[in-house]
Scaffold this active site. Structure first.
Site, PDB file in Angstrom:
ATOM      1  N   SER A 136       0.857  -1.192   0.000  1.00  0.00           N
ATOM      2  CA  SER A 136       0.000   0.000   0.000  1.00  0.00           C
ATOM      3  C   SER A 136       0.883   1.228   0.000  1.00  0.00           C
ATOM      4  O   SER A 136       2.020   1.179   0.494  1.00  0.00           O
ATOM      5  CB  SER A 136      -0.868   0.008   1.268  1.00  0.00           C
ATOM      6  OG  SER A 136      -1.505   1.259   1.427  1.00  0.00           O
ATOM      7  N   TYR A 149      -1.482  -1.059  10.831  1.00  0.00           N
ATOM      8  CA  TYR A 149      -1.561  -1.445   9.412  1.00  0.00           C
ATOM      9  C   TYR A 149      -0.307  -1.031   8.643  1.00  0.00           C
ATOM     10  O   TYR A 149       0.279  -1.822   7.901  1.00  0.00           O
ATOM     11  CB  TYR A 149      -2.797  -0.766   8.809  1.00  0.00           C
ATOM     12  CG  TYR A 149      -3.051  -1.007   7.346  1.00  0.00           C
ATOM     13  CD1 TYR A 149      -3.610  -2.205   6.905  1.00  0.00           C
ATOM     14  CD2 TYR A 149      -2.788  -0.013   6.395  1.00  0.00           C
ATOM     15  CE1 TYR A 149      -3.887  -2.403   5.547  1.00  0.00           C
ATOM     16  CE2 TYR A 149      -3.062  -0.210   5.045  1.00  0.00           C
ATOM     17  CZ  TYR A 149      -3.611  -1.406   4.634  1.00  0.00           C
ATOM     18  OH  TYR A 149      -3.883  -1.603   3.302  1.00  0.00           O
TER      19      TYR A 149
HETATM   20  N1  LIG Z   1      -8.823  -0.588  -0.487  1.00  0.00           N
HETATM   21  C1  LIG Z   1      -7.744   0.170  -0.393  1.00  0.00           C
HETATM   22  O1  LIG Z   1      -7.844   1.406  -0.394  1.00  0.00           O
HETATM   23  C2  LIG Z   1      -6.372  -0.437  -0.332  1.00  0.00           C
HETATM   24  C3  LIG Z   1      -5.281   0.412  -0.501  1.00  0.00           C
HETATM   25  C4  LIG Z   1      -4.004  -0.125  -0.451  1.00  0.00           C
HETATM   26  C5  LIG Z   1      -3.825  -1.465  -0.235  1.00  0.00           C
HETATM   27  N2  LIG Z   1      -4.901  -2.280  -0.071  1.00  0.00           N
HETATM   28  C6  LIG Z   1      -4.649  -3.693   0.151  1.00  0.00           C
HETATM   29  O2  LIG Z   1      -5.238  -4.425  -0.884  1.00  0.00           O
HETATM   30  C7  LIG Z   1      -5.558  -5.738  -0.438  1.00  0.00           C
HETATM   31  C8  LIG Z   1      -7.017  -6.018  -0.781  1.00  0.00           C
HETATM   32  O3  LIG Z   1      -7.791  -5.089  -0.040  1.00  0.00           O
HETATM   33  P1  LIG Z   1      -9.264  -4.649  -0.435  1.00  0.00           P
HETATM   34  O4  LIG Z   1      -9.327  -3.180  -0.273  1.00  0.00           O
HETATM   35  O5  LIG Z   1      -9.673  -5.275  -1.712  1.00  0.00           O
HETATM   36  O6  LIG Z   1     -10.037  -5.242   0.824  1.00  0.00           O
HETATM   37  P2  LIG Z   1     -11.206  -6.310   1.011  1.00  0.00           P
HETATM   38  O7  LIG Z   1     -12.258  -6.120  -0.017  1.00  0.00           O
HETATM   39  O8  LIG Z   1     -11.547  -6.243   2.454  1.00  0.00           O
HETATM   40  O9  LIG Z   1     -10.451  -7.686   0.669  1.00  0.00           O
HETATM   41  C9  LIG Z   1      -9.630  -8.340   1.577  1.00  0.00           C
HETATM   42  C10 LIG Z   1      -9.542  -9.773   1.125  1.00  0.00           C
HETATM   43  O10 LIG Z   1      -8.635 -10.481   1.981  1.00  0.00           O
HETATM   44  C11 LIG Z   1      -9.263 -11.681   2.412  1.00  0.00           C
HETATM   45  N3  LIG Z   1      -8.705 -12.086   3.698  1.00  0.00           N
HETATM   46  C12 LIG Z   1      -8.646 -11.381   4.841  1.00  0.00           C
HETATM   47  N4  LIG Z   1      -8.064 -12.110   5.816  1.00  0.00           N
HETATM   48  C13 LIG Z   1      -7.723 -13.312   5.255  1.00  0.00           C
HETATM   49  C14 LIG Z   1      -7.099 -14.486   5.726  1.00  0.00           C
HETATM   50  N5  LIG Z   1      -6.699 -14.604   6.996  1.00  0.00           N
HETATM   51  N6  LIG Z   1      -6.921 -15.510   4.864  1.00  0.00           N
HETATM   52  C15 LIG Z   1      -7.324 -15.414   3.573  1.00  0.00           C
HETATM   53  N7  LIG Z   1      -7.927 -14.329   3.068  1.00  0.00           N
HETATM   54  C16 LIG Z   1      -8.123 -13.292   3.906  1.00  0.00           C
HETATM   55  C17 LIG Z   1     -10.753 -11.344   2.454  1.00  0.00           C
HETATM   56  O11 LIG Z   1     -11.568 -12.491   2.323  1.00  0.00           O
HETATM   57  P3  LIG Z   1     -12.194 -13.353   3.521  1.00  0.00           P
HETATM   58  O12 LIG Z   1     -12.674 -12.389   4.552  1.00  0.00           O
HETATM   59  O13 LIG Z   1     -13.274 -14.131   2.829  1.00  0.00           O
HETATM   60  O14 LIG Z   1     -11.093 -14.224   4.002  1.00  0.00           O
HETATM   61  C18 LIG Z   1     -10.870 -10.513   1.185  1.00  0.00           C
HETATM   62  O15 LIG Z   1     -10.977 -11.352   0.061  1.00  0.00           O
HETATM   63  C19 LIG Z   1      -5.256  -5.750   1.059  1.00  0.00           C
HETATM   64  O16 LIG Z   1      -3.998  -6.314   1.270  1.00  0.00           O
HETATM   65  C20 LIG Z   1      -5.237  -4.280   1.422  1.00  0.00           C
HETATM   66  O17 LIG Z   1      -4.436  -4.024   2.544  1.00  0.00           O
HETATM   67  C21 LIG Z   1      -6.171  -1.796  -0.122  1.00  0.00           C
END
Ligand SMILES: NC(=O)c1ccc[n+]([C@@H]2O[C@H](COP(=O)([O-])OP(=O)(O)OC[C@H]3O[C@@H](n4cnc5c(N)ncnc54)[C@H](OP(=O)(O)O)[C@@H]3O)[C@@H](O)[C@H]2O)c1
Length: 251
Positions: A136, A149
């Site tokens: 991120s 985080y």
């Molecule tokens: N959204 C943003 O603004 C943003 C910005 C920078 C980086 N990111 C990063 O991008 C990635 C995806 O984030 P997102 O925004 O798309 O969030 P999200 O929609 O909440 O997706 C998170 C995913 O991770 C899975 N997950 C969480 N804990 C897990 C575990 N213990 N084992 C396996 N799967 C797990 C969740 O599925 P289950 O709950 O079904 O396991 C879900 O599929 C993350 O690493 C986040 O930190 C996001």
């Protein structure tokens, strides 16, 4: 995009919602064989019959090894991995709970390490493949409320930098994906204005484009990335004054 991508088989973690889900769907639509992992089997199954749903908790190292074995027996050798499983919740100075910090490190950082450790030996043996993970822009600098985080994401950037040279010498690509704010369940809890907020479809498109171009760092949106990288270079008195004004709305 169909037919133009350099991969046959991809494994996406964190694929039940948000960015990972969109990456899985777009790769699949482009003709890549896709395995999608997360804890929610129901949401993975909703991705459709064209995507192999592999339920997995990435904090379980043995389960990660079993997942790789299952995917490779069903779909063939994985030549692209996008490790996106992650979690976020804000912390304030009044709630510095070590369990909370450990949980985030276990999921965001060790979750990637567990998947990496399961997959890398096969890629090294084949002298081919692409390993990438979602860190991120929050990993560039320390930001208010991101004390649990941010360090996990800084660690993921450092991990990629550390592994890149030796992996490259062994024929394996390493890259890191640094998104800004993306509209997903993860950011839905934010009660502040998110600058340059993107849709997950667009984030996935830029992710795939950047990976296919072979960039080490795939970061977007560009203007936000440039601002944060410039802030990182400021002397600390100026840095903290800016953060206080822009994020804490004080000072
Ligand atoms: N959204 C943003 O603004 C943003 C910005 C920078 C980086 N990111 C990063 O991008 C990635 C995806 O984030 P997102 O925004 O798309 O969030 P999200 O929609 O909440 O997706 C998170 C995913 O991770 C899975 N997950 C969480 N804990 C897990 C575990 N213990 N084992 C396996 N799967 C797990 C969740 O599925 P289950 O709950 O079904 O396991 C879900 O599929 C993350 O690493 C986040 O930190 C996001």
């Amino acid at each position: 995009m169909a037919g133009s991508l350099p991969w046959k088989t991809a494994w996406i973690t964190g694929a039940s919602t948000g960015i990972g889900r969109e990456v899985a769907l777009q790769l699949s639509a482009a003709g890549v064989r896709v395995a999608a992992s997360a804890r929610s089997a129901e949401k993975l199954n909703a991705l459709g019959a064209g995507v192999l749903a592999v339920q997995l908790d990435v904090t379980d190292a043995a389960a990660c090894r079993s997942a790789v074995a299952l995917i490779e027996s069903e779909l063939g050798p994985i030549d692209l991995a996008v490790f996106g499983a992650g979690t976020y919740s804000p912390v304030t100075t009044d709630e510095l709970n070590p369990t909370h910090f450990a949980h985030m490190m276990e999921t965001n950082y060790m979750g990637v390490v567990n998947c990496l450790a399961a997959l890398a030996p096969g890629m090294i043996a084949r002298r081919s493949g692409h390993l990438s993970w979602i860190a991120s822009v929050a990993g560039y600098i320390g930001l208010p409320k991101a004390a649990a985080y941010g360090p996990t994401k800084a660690a993921l950037i450092n991990l990629a930098e550390s592994l890149y040279p030796e992996m490259r010498a062994k024929g394996v690509s390493v890259s890191v994906i640094n998104p800004g704010f993306v509209e997903t369940p993860l950011t839905a809890q934010n009660d502040f204005e998110m600058p340059f907020l993107m849709k997950p479809e667009e984030a996935a498109r830029r992710t795939i484009e950047g990976l296919a171009a072979g960039r080490f760092e795939v970061a977007y949106p560009r203007r936000f990335v440039a601002i944060l990288k410039a802030v990182r270079l400021l002397p600390y008195p100026l840095f903290f004054r800016l953060i206080a004004r822009a994020v804490l709305k004080s000072g």
